[in-house]
Design an enzyme around this catalytic site. Structure first.
Site, PDB file in Angstrom:
ATOM      1  CD  GLU A 250     -11.652   6.288   4.901  1.00 39.41           C
ATOM      2  OE1 GLU A 250     -10.886   5.154   5.082  1.00 39.41           O
ATOM      3  OE2 GLU A 250     -11.131   7.152   4.103  1.00 39.41           O
TER       4      GLU A 250
ATOM      5  NE  ARG B 235      -2.177   1.242   3.907  1.00 41.99           N
ATOM      6  CZ  ARG B 235      -2.916   1.006   4.832  1.00 41.99           C
ATOM      7  NH1 ARG B 235      -4.123   0.660   4.853  1.00 41.99           N
ATOM      8  NH2 ARG B 235      -2.177   1.107   5.983  1.00 41.99           N
TER       9      ARG B 235
ATOM     10  CE  LYS C 114      -1.368   4.595   6.735  1.00 47.30           C
ATOM     11  NZ  LYS C 114      -2.440   5.306   7.572  1.00 47.30           N
TER      12      LYS C 114
HETATM   13  C1  LIG Z   1      -8.329   7.051   6.385  1.00 47.31           C
HETATM   14  C2  LIG Z   1      -7.876   5.843   7.074  1.00 47.31           C
HETATM   15  N1  LIG Z   1      -8.809   4.660   6.770  1.00 47.31           N
HETATM   16  C3  LIG Z   1      -8.679   3.430   7.105  1.00 47.31           C
HETATM   17  C4  LIG Z   1      -7.314   3.213   7.774  1.00 47.31           C
HETATM   18  C5  LIG Z   1      -7.259   1.507   8.328  1.00 47.31           C
HETATM   19  O1  LIG Z   1      -6.177   0.983   7.682  1.00 47.31           O
HETATM   20  P1  LIG Z   1      -5.130   0.027   8.268  1.00 47.31           P
HETATM   21  O2  LIG Z   1      -6.091  -1.210   8.774  1.00 47.31           O
HETATM   22  O3  LIG Z   1      -4.378  -0.503   7.413  1.00 47.31           O
HETATM   23  O4  LIG Z   1      -4.493   0.412   9.606  1.00 47.31           O
HETATM   24  C6  LIG Z   1      -6.426   4.037   8.177  1.00 47.31           C
HETATM   25  C7  LIG Z   1      -5.337   3.593   9.092  1.00 47.31           C
HETATM   26  O5  LIG Z   1      -4.142   4.379   8.828  1.00 47.31           O
HETATM   27  C8  LIG Z   1      -6.763   5.374   7.638  1.00 47.31           C
HETATM   28  O6  LIG Z   1      -6.000   6.453   8.114  1.00 47.31           O
END
Ligand SMILES: Cc1ncc(COP(=O)(O)O)c(C=O)c1O
Length: 351
Positions: free
Chosen positions: A234, A104, A201
């Site tokens: 989310e 990612r 991200k």
């Molecule tokens: C905006 C956002 N959505 C979802 C997630 C969940 O991602 P992960 O399960 O990889 O931590 C994160 C985590 O950093 C995030 O910043």
């Protein structure tokens, strides 16, 4: 003025007052004085989070001295937000689901038009070595790819050399620190990110920060973003999932949200609950706010919380305010998965 000229001419500048008006006294510091100040600053913040090791491609190595864990002011990530990051949990000396996070990370870099100076294998090796140097068994590895330092222009010029940074932070183990009595969430009033930005991200987390502050201020754990069509997206640092009235595990589709590594893993681990009949199925679909609020269970998914039950959304209680059995079962499955150190999800550090 006088002191600034002295410094240009190479005189050692003691921490005398160089700017003195009625309100402000500002020191002009030599290099070693600035370093002493940095050390004192870090000494003062001891007892909060502990930073055990940092890698920087600027100095081409790892330091374990927190005072040296700094990045250049003219890095495009600092003044333009032109950088991407990711996080991996260190659990019992293993990096959990590391390759998924690394994939990612590189995908985000490519979408942000950052072309790393190192290939995937080299980045992977550097990150593992940084954890090794930290000697950390329980904590978090955070890493950034940036367009790099060069100047203060808007677009990175040919002077910019992409940079890689990583830091290891000591944290108590997530395996024993879960708020599994359930949390409250609110609908976020901070505008949701456009899909192009939500799916990267990047370090542009201002909307996420404001959403979290808004939640804190209303006594909630997190804000939930809802898109312009009224569908659940989310949280500011977590994905969301539900157990529907039909006893399906449902998650919002991924086109407008960050693809969470925890959510992806939960989708896989949840299959055993379908096999043993506790769930009817697992589906990615658009979930309206009404459907979400009327669901049997709601949960937050993310590296920072693993699987966190939601018992209240705005004024509405989910499942009468009780933690659901599927949420609890999924949390147990993730904890088992983390402890298993299976080669598919556990990368050994070889300290
Ligand atoms: C905006 C956002 N959505 C979802 C997630 C969940 O991602 P992960 O399960 O990889 O931590 C994160 C985590 O950093 C995030 O910043």
């Amino acid at each position: 003025m006088m002191a600034a000229r002295n410094l240009q001419q190479g005189f050692k500048q003691s921490p005398d007052l160089v700017c003195n008006n009625e309100k402000t006294d500002i020191l002009l510091l030599s290099y070693s004085e600035a370093i002493e100040k940095l050390k004192a600053f870090r000494e003062k913040s001891k007892g909060k989070q502990q930073y055990l090791a940092m890698y920087s491609s600027i100095f081409g190595g790892i330091t374990t001295d927190p005072a040296a864990m700094v990045i250049p002011m003219d890095d495009h990530m600092v003044h333009r937000g032109h950088g991407v990051f990711d996080t991996t949990t260190i659990i019992e000396g293993y990096l959990y689901d590391f390759d998924e996070h690394l994939d990612r990370f590189l995908r985000s870099a490519s979408m942000a038009k950052i072309n790393p100076s190192f290939d995937r294998e080299t980045i992977r090796r550097i990150l593992i070595q940084t954890v090794k140097a930290s000697n950390c068994r329980e904590g978090t590895l955070r890493y950034w790819l940036s367009a790099g330092p060069g100047d203060f222009e808007l677009s990175p010029s040919s002077f910019h050399q992409p940079s890689l940074y990583a830091i290891v932070i000591q944290n108590p183990s997530l395996l024993h620190n879960n708020p599994n009595n359930g949390v409250k969430v609110i609908t976020s009033s901070v505008p949701i990110k456009a899909p192009q930005f939500a799916t990267i991200k990047s370090v542009n987390y201002l909307p996420n920060v404001l959403s979290k502050i808004e939640a804190d201020e209303s006594g909630a754990f997190a804000g939930i973003w809802v898109d312009e069509d009224g569908f659940v997206a989310e949280g500011a640092s977590m994905n969301v999932a539900f157990v529907s009235k039909e006893r399906e595990l449902v998650m919002p589709r991924g086109k407008k949200i960050l693809c969470g590594c925890t959510a992806k893993r939960v989708l896989r681990l949840g299959e055993c609950l379908v096999r043993d009949g506790r769930l009817k199925g697992i589906r990615l679909k658009d979930v309206s706010v009404k459907e979400g609020k009327e669901s049997q269970e709601m949960m937050l998914l993310g590296s920072g919380v693993l699987v966190c039950p939601v018992v209240q959304w705005d004024d509405h209680f989910i499942a009468n305010g009780n933690v659901g059995s599927i949420t609890q079962a999924l949390l147990n499955l993730v904890i088992e998965d983390m402890k298993s150190a299976l080669p598919s999800v556990g990368t050994p550090v070889h300290y």
